[in-house]
Design a protein around this motif. Sequence first.
Motif: not given
Length: 277
Positions: A112-114, A116-125
Amino acid sequence: MTKNVSSDWSLTRPSRGRSVALVPFLFGVSGLTELSGTALTRLLGDLGLTEAAARALVARMRRDGQLVSERRGGGAYYRLAGAMAAGFAQIRRGASNEPPPWTGHFHALLYQVPESERAYRDALRRAALLTGYGLLQQGVLIALTDRSAHLGGLLTPPEGVRLHRATLAMAEADAAHAAYDAWDLGALSDTYTQHAEALETAVRTAPDGLRADAAVLRMFSRLLSTALVDTLRAPRLPEPLRPAGWALPRLFAAVGAVQRVYGAPAITYVRQVLEED
């Protein structure tokens, strides 16, 4: 790739994204783990890049961690590195890479990624998909085996992000449906069928007595580079989870046939270039 490419020996200049795939392709044809900068530039030129574009590509891949270099005797020598090396190894294993058995559950990453941390979400995926996970739905990644160790520092998320490792137990039929959705197996199988048809046509219509020259290397690259990169998208699924008519085995058989027909003269040519280098 549905046209008869075997009759067309021209090569338009590769796009930037496609050019990156040419480098591991050349390592594969050479059979070496290390290539000199001189030889790499020369062979990239044979595949359609200008000398300036070839040097820029090598520099960019080195900067991005896809290549590492060592200077010896006044020249630079390059090796594949990072995710590029891992993907290359996976392609080399190909059809011999046996899938794990179905044990009744998927390994999963729940996140679950807010915004504001979209860059982290994209990198993780992005990293998870390259590692072998499939996206079952937003916030749920699944794999046949626990692949989380390959995600490195991404397993320590920034503040405000929830990330959990879990197992999802499913009946076999439900698991097959989940796999179909998570890896988009219908579209993937269609892609593999198209590749296989093109390769089979190229083998069937190959001229006799192929010469060991730059032209055969270009054709070998044109036939295999995209198809082999696309095999990286294939999950290693046991038989019960594969859809009917799963085309990956057919593609691997077609790749083997292309390697037998076009590979020998292409390898001979590359070895000649390396001997001159």
